[in-house]
Design a protein around this motif. Structure first.
Motif, PDB file in Angstrom:
ATOM      1  N   ILE A 165    -104.937 -32.414 -64.070  1.00  0.00           N
ATOM      2  CA  ILE A 165    -105.231 -31.028 -64.416  1.00  0.00           C
ATOM      3  C   ILE A 165    -106.726 -30.717 -64.429  1.00  0.00           C
ATOM      4  O   ILE A 165    -107.108 -29.561 -64.417  1.00  0.00           O
ATOM      5  CB  ILE A 165    -104.553 -30.675 -65.766  1.00  0.00           C
ATOM      6  N   HIS A 193    -107.020 -28.322 -60.991  1.00  0.00           N
ATOM      7  CA  HIS A 193    -106.532 -27.090 -61.599  1.00  0.00           C
ATOM      8  C   HIS A 193    -107.671 -26.172 -62.032  1.00  0.00           C
ATOM      9  O   HIS A 193    -107.774 -25.037 -61.576  1.00  0.00           O
ATOM     10  CB  HIS A 193    -105.663 -27.414 -62.823  1.00  0.00           C
ATOM     11  N   LEU A 243    -102.489 -27.438 -73.199  1.00  0.00           N
ATOM     12  CA  LEU A 243    -101.311 -26.582 -73.073  1.00  0.00           C
ATOM     13  C   LEU A 243    -101.498 -25.265 -73.829  1.00  0.00           C
ATOM     14  O   LEU A 243    -101.238 -24.185 -73.281  1.00  0.00           O
ATOM     15  CB  LEU A 243    -100.084 -27.309 -73.617  1.00  0.00           C
ATOM     16  N   THR A 303    -104.332 -22.989 -72.093  1.00  0.00           N
ATOM     17  CA  THR A 303    -103.982 -22.483 -70.770  1.00  0.00           C
ATOM     18  C   THR A 303    -102.870 -21.438 -70.840  1.00  0.00           C
ATOM     19  O   THR A 303    -102.958 -20.385 -70.208  1.00  0.00           O
ATOM     20  CB  THR A 303    -103.539 -23.635 -69.846  1.00  0.00           C
ATOM     21  N   VAL A 304    -101.829 -21.742 -71.610  1.00  0.00           N
ATOM     22  CA  VAL A 304    -100.720 -20.788 -71.738  1.00  0.00           C
ATOM     23  C   VAL A 304    -101.201 -19.485 -72.388  1.00  0.00           C
ATOM     24  O   VAL A 304    -100.822 -18.389 -71.960  1.00  0.00           O
ATOM     25  CB  VAL A 304     -99.558 -21.412 -72.547  1.00  0.00           C
ATOM     26  N   LEU A 325     -98.704 -25.568 -64.668  1.00  0.00           N
ATOM     27  CA  LEU A 325    -100.079 -25.235 -65.015  1.00  0.00           C
ATOM     28  C   LEU A 325    -100.909 -24.920 -63.779  1.00  0.00           C
ATOM     29  O   LEU A 325    -101.801 -24.061 -63.816  1.00  0.00           O
ATOM     30  CB  LEU A 325    -100.713 -26.383 -65.805  1.00  0.00           C
TER      31      LEU A 325
END
Length: 421
Positions: free
Chosen positions: A23, A27, A154, A157-158, A241
């Motif tokens: 990630i 990402h 998590l 990012t969410v 993601l």
């Protein structure tokens, strides 16, 4: 139910490490750039390459659980030339990969603490900290640290993704013209994006090493389906993601007329600033801390993965008797940590402030290497080296062949394009 949760908690670790490794640059940098430069059209490529690469990463975990040895041991079974080729490919790529990840991490480190005045010393300090953590704590500390990082990753990012969806995409500036994907620079970026999406295929060997280390740590041998479940969940989250970061890049950057800077510190500041403009100024420190945490988890995992894989490869190449291996090469892990950090610093200093060039070079190099490792992994899990009941399904085999054709075709296309351009 409690028994299943207990078994999963003992198995969990290698997949989370894989996710945190993936990630980072692929990402936070590449997926964001993809959305910023080309919009949502890049989603299809991100999903496609993630599906095509999936079997080869899974085979690392599958082989380790089934044989109780790493897939690097399997490369030796394919013949010494295969093991030597893996060794040479690792050496050829490790300084560029670690350098790219370290350079990006240093940028977010400078941005978070406002210490860009340190210049090149930032990455030196960062590497010293990473080497120190791993040399002292090794897998136990890495496993604990990475799980904390995964939770932060998590949540941040969410949250950013949901805020971006709520606010909707920005209005394109007057006269905005989207970049062309199918010219030389566009194709080069597409290959760079796919090279590390979700990460480099040669890093599949790390899965097997981490799987074995987790078994040793917990003194628990999970069933094959337990190991695969843990990895598949991590891989799915990694893919989701990636989609989120492309959407974030599109909604926040695409059409803004603003270019992402080439300096690592400026790039980090730009990304964090534009994210917080979408979410709200109050979130700056949260986003900055989250971004650095993500990258720090990645660079720690990269250092451990390369050092661990090099140690095992050297053991297998240069020692004939298994009983001599563990004592003779025990200190090589720390030696490789230092070697990788030193070589990666040389690469970073050579590239200077050319963030995009360093990242793109490292990711394309990984893409060109990918077909070789993919073929090795498929041979190990479908031939005489694995019991029939542990071998992949027909669907996975078909997907593997499709993936090899896909990776080989694009790698060949890139080489031809570069040669004639």
């Amino acid at each position: 139910m409690n028994g299943k949760l207990s078994s999963f908690s003992k198995t969990a670790g290698p997949g989370i490490l894989f996710a945190c490794t993936a990630i980072g640059v692929s990402h936070l940098v590449q997926s964001t750039r993809a959305g910023a430069d080309f919009g949502l059209m890049m989603l299809g490529f991100v999903i496609l390459v993630s599906v095509m690469k999936y079997p080869f990463f899974e085979y690392g975990s599958r082989y380790a659980n089934s044989t109780q040895t790493s897939i690097i041991d399997g490369y030796k079974k394919l013949g010494k030339p295969a093991l030597w080729l893996y060794f040479l490919l690792t050496i050829a790529s490790m300084f560029f990969v670690t350098g790219a990840v370290g350079f990006v991490t240093a940028g977010f480190f400078e941005n978070l603490f406002g210490i860009d005045f340190l210049g090149e010393w930032t990455v030196v300090i960062l590497f010293v900290v990473c080497v120190g953590i791993l040399a002292i704590g090794k897998y136990n500390l890495l496993d604990s640290l990475i799980k904390i990082i995964a939770i932060v990753l998590l949540a941040s990012t969410v949250s950013a993704f949901l805020f971006a969806l709520y606010n909707g995409p920005i209005e394109p500036v007057s006269g905005f013209e989207p970049k062309e994907l199918w010219d030389i620079s566009g194709i080069f970026f597409l290959l760079a994006l796919m090279g590390w999406m979700p990460t480099a295929v040669d890093l599949s060997s790390w899965n097997s090493l981490w799987t074995l280390e987790r078994m040793k740590q917990t003194n628990y041998k999970p069933k094959l389906k337990e190991t695969l479940l843990e990895f598949r969940l991590a891989y799915l989250i990694t893919g989701i993601l990636a989609v989120m970061f492309v959407v974030l890049g599109t909604f926040i950057f695409y059409g803004s007329g603003q270019e992402l800077p080439n300096n690592n510190s400026d790039f980090a500041h730009k990304v964090v600033t534009l994210y917080t403009e979408t979410i709200g100024g109050w979130s700056y420190i949260i986003i900055a801390a989250s971004a650095f945490t993500v990258m720090f988890g990645t660079i720690i995992a990269v250092f451990d993965g390369y050092s661990r894989s090099l140690q095992r490869t050297v053991e297998l190449i240069f020692t004939k008797k298994e009983d001599k291996i563990r004592t003779k090469f025990r200190t090589f892990y720390v030696i490789f940590l230092i070697l990788i950090s030193a070589g990666s610093l040389v690469v970073i200093f050579q590239f200077g402030n050319n963030l995009k060039e360093l990242v793109d070079f490292a990711t394309v190099l990984s893409f060109v290497i990918a077909p070789v490792i993919a073929i090795f992994n498929l041979r190990l899990v479908t031939g005489k080296f694995l019991e029939k009941e542990h071998q992949p399904s027909i669907f996975l085999r078909i997907l593997s062949f499709a993936g090899i054709v896909f990776l080989s075709g694009f790698a060949l296309f890139f080489l031809i394009t570069k040669f004639y351009s």
